[in-house]
Design a protein around this motif. Structure first.
Motif, mmCIF file in Angstrom:
data_model
loop_
_atom_site.group_PDB
_atom_site.id
_atom_site.type_symbol
_atom_site.label_atom_id
_atom_site.label_comp_id
_atom_site.label_asym_id
_atom_site.label_seq_id
_atom_site.Cartn_x
_atom_site.Cartn_y
_atom_site.Cartn_z
ATOM 1 N N ASP A 43 139.618 0.742 -73.764
ATOM 2 C CA ASP A 43 140.692 -0.157 -73.345
ATOM 3 C C ASP A 43 140.623 -1.477 -74.096
ATOM 4 O O ASP A 43 141.652 -2.040 -74.500
ATOM 5 N N GLY A 44 139.405 -1.995 -74.261
ATOM 6 C CA GLY A 44 139.247 -3.262 -74.958
ATOM 7 C C GLY A 44 139.784 -3.219 -76.367
ATOM 8 O O GLY A 44 140.448 -4.164 -76.818
ATOM 9 N N TYR A 73 139.076 -7.832 -72.841
ATOM 10 C CA TYR A 73 139.961 -6.815 -72.277
ATOM 11 C C TYR A 73 139.196 -5.672 -71.622
ATOM 12 O O TYR A 73 139.674 -5.094 -70.625
ATOM 13 N N GLN A 74 138.011 -5.338 -72.146
ATOM 14 C CA GLN A 74 137.243 -4.304 -71.446
ATOM 15 C C GLN A 74 136.712 -4.847 -70.128
ATOM 16 O O GLN A 74 136.568 -4.109 -69.154
ATOM 17 N N ALA A 75 136.433 -6.162 -70.080
ATOM 18 C CA ALA A 75 135.964 -6.771 -68.832
ATOM 19 C C ALA A 75 137.060 -6.790 -67.769
ATOM 20 O O ALA A 75 136.775 -6.622 -66.576
ATOM 21 N N VAL A 76 138.305 -6.989 -68.185
ATOM 22 C CA VAL A 76 139.420 -6.948 -67.226
ATOM 23 C C VAL A 76 139.442 -5.598 -66.514
ATOM 24 O O VAL A 76 139.603 -5.514 -65.285
ATOM 25 N N GLU A 77 139.265 -4.531 -67.270
ATOM 26 C CA GLU A 77 139.273 -3.198 -66.665
ATOM 27 C C GLU A 77 138.056 -2.999 -65.760
ATOM 28 O O GLU A 77 138.147 -2.346 -64.717
ATOM 29 N N THR A 97 136.238 -4.146 -58.194
ATOM 30 C CA THR A 97 136.838 -4.752 -56.996
ATOM 31 C C THR A 97 137.851 -3.862 -56.311
ATOM 32 O O THR A 97 138.143 -4.040 -55.122
ATOM 33 N N GLY A 98 138.438 -2.928 -57.048
ATOM 34 C CA GLY A 98 139.530 -2.138 -56.495
ATOM 35 C C GLY A 98 140.847 -2.886 -56.488
ATOM 36 O O GLY A 98 141.855 -2.359 -56.014
ATOM 37 N N VAL A 99 140.872 -4.109 -57.007
ATOM 38 C CA VAL A 99 142.105 -4.899 -57.054
ATOM 39 C C VAL A 99 142.945 -4.439 -58.243
ATOM 40 O O VAL A 99 142.491 -4.477 -59.389
ATOM 41 N N THR A 154 130.278 1.260 -68.135
ATOM 42 C CA THR A 154 130.571 0.800 -66.784
ATOM 43 C C THR A 154 130.055 1.802 -65.762
ATOM 44 O O THR A 154 130.374 2.985 -65.838
ATOM 45 N N VAL A 155 129.259 1.305 -64.812
ATOM 46 C CA VAL A 155 128.867 2.100 -63.645
ATOM 47 C C VAL A 155 129.540 1.485 -62.427
ATOM 48 O O VAL A 155 129.388 0.298 -62.163
#
Length: 294
Positions: free
Chosen positions: A117-118, A259-263, A269-271, A96-97
Motif C-alpha cells: 500500500d505504501g 502511507y503504509q503506516a496509515v494502513e 484500531t479498526g477505525v 504488520t501483526v
C-alpha cells in the motif's frame, strides 16, 4: 472497533534490529492523537530468536493491538501467526501483526503487508496516472513488495536494473506470476530505456546507486516521471537529486513509510471512517514531510 476491546492501556510497537532510527513512533503517535485515541506506540529491539517470546507477549499481555515489523522480523514471526493475508503468502514477508481479541476466544494473530500500500499510494501521490512500463532498481527481497505494488497498479512490464542478471531470476518469476512481462538489464544499459518508463522504484540500500547514476541517461527522462526511492537517510539520495534535476519527481522512503503506516493504524484500531486527510497531514508534520495536495 479493534480499540473497543480495551478501555485503557492500549499499545503497539515497531520491532526489529536496528530500530533506534525508526520514524514509526512519530507517525503513529501523530495519527492516534489526530484520531483522539490514547494508544502508546514504542520501539522494541528484536531479532529472530525473540519471535517466540513476542508471540507469548502478544497473546498474554493485555492491551496489545499489534506490531509494525522491520527486518529481521518480517519473516521470523510468520510461523507464529494464526493467519496471513494473500499478500504475505505470496511474498513470504509481512510488516504488520494485528492482535484480535474476542470474549471467550483465544487471541488470534494475523499478518499483513502494508508495504505494498505504501508504494502504491506514494507513486499515485506523485501524479502517476498511467503505469504500464516500470523500472525497478535492484532485485532483492525489498523488490518483492514493489513488484506486487506495480502489478496492482496496472503495470504491464518491469525492467529490473541490476548489477548481476542472474540474481534477478526470482524477481522476474514473481513478476511473471502476476501476468507481467519482465526483463533484467545491467545498470550501464538502462540509458536506452529511460525515456520509456512511466515510473521507477529504487529498492537499493543507501548509496548503492551512486556509482551508476551518471550512466542512466537521465537527460532523456520524460518530464514528471516519478521515482520512489525506498531510502530516506541521507536524503535526497544522489539518484533522487539527479532524477529531479532532469525533470522527474522523486519521493523518499519516508513517504512510503507514511502511507503504509496509515494502513497499519486502520488495522490496529479498526477505525475506517475518519478525516484521513487531516490524519495524514498531522503525520506529515510529525516527520517533516510536505503535506500532500488534497
Amino acid at each position: 472497533m479493534q480499540v473497543g476491546a480495551h478501555s485503557e492501556g492500549l499499545r503497539a510497537a515497531v520491532i526489529g534490529s536496528p530500530i533506534s532510527h525508526s520514524k514509526s513512533p512519530l507517525l503513529h503517535g501523530a495519527a492516534y492523537q489526530a484520531l483522539g485515541l490514547d494508544i502508546e506506540y514504542t520501539r522494541q529491539e528484536a531479532v529472530e530468536t525473540d519471535a517466540a517470546a513476542l508471540n507469548t507477549m502478544l497473546r498474554n499481555e493485555p492491551g496489545w493491538l499489534g506490531l509494525s515489523c522491520t527486518m529481521p522480523m518480517k519473516q521470523a514471526l510468520i510461523p507464529f501467526l494464526d493467519n496471513t493475508s494473500e499478500r504475505v503468502r505470496i511474498l513470504g514477508a509481512m510488516n504488520t501483526v494485528v492482535v484480535y481479541r474476542t470474549d471467550g476466544e483465544p487471541v488470534k494473530l494475523s499478518g499483513e503487508n502494508t508495504d505494498v500500500d505504501g508504494l502504491i499510494k506514494s507513486i499515485a501521490a506523485m501524479g502517476a496516472t498511467v503505469l504500464k512500463n516500470v523500472a525497478i532498481f535492484g532485485a532483492g527481497n525489498t523488490a518483492s513488495a514493489a513488484i506486487m505494488a506495480v502489478a496492482e497498479s496496472g503495470a504491464e512490464h518491469i525492467d529490473f536494473v541490476v548489477r548481476n542478471l542472474e540474481r534477478a531470476a526470482a524477481s522476474i518469476a514473481l513478476a511473471q506470476s502476476f501476468g507481467l512481462t519482465a526483463n533484467a538489464i545491467l545498470n550501464d544499459a538502462a540509458a536506452c530505456s529511460i525515456p520509456e518508463y512511466d515510473a521507477a522504484i529504487s529498492t537499493l540500500p543507501p548509496g548503492s546507486a551512486d556509482s551508476f547514476v551518471d550512466k542512466l541517461g537521465l537527460e532523456n527522462l520524460r518530464p514528471g516521471t516519478p521515482l520512489m526511492d525506498v531510502t530516506y537517510d541521507p536524503w535526497p539520495s544522489r539518484l533522487a537529486s539527479a532524477w529531479t534535476e532532469h525533470g522527474g519527481v522523486a519521493a523518499s522512503g519516508l513517504t512510503m513509510l507514511l502511507y503504509q503506516a496509515v494502513e497499519q493504524v486502520k488495522l490496529f484500531t479498526g477505525v475506517t471512517e475518519a478525516d484521513w486527510d487531516h490524519v495524514i497531514n498531522m503525520m506529515c508534520d510529525a516527520v517533516g514531510l510536505t503535506r500532500p495536495q488534497n
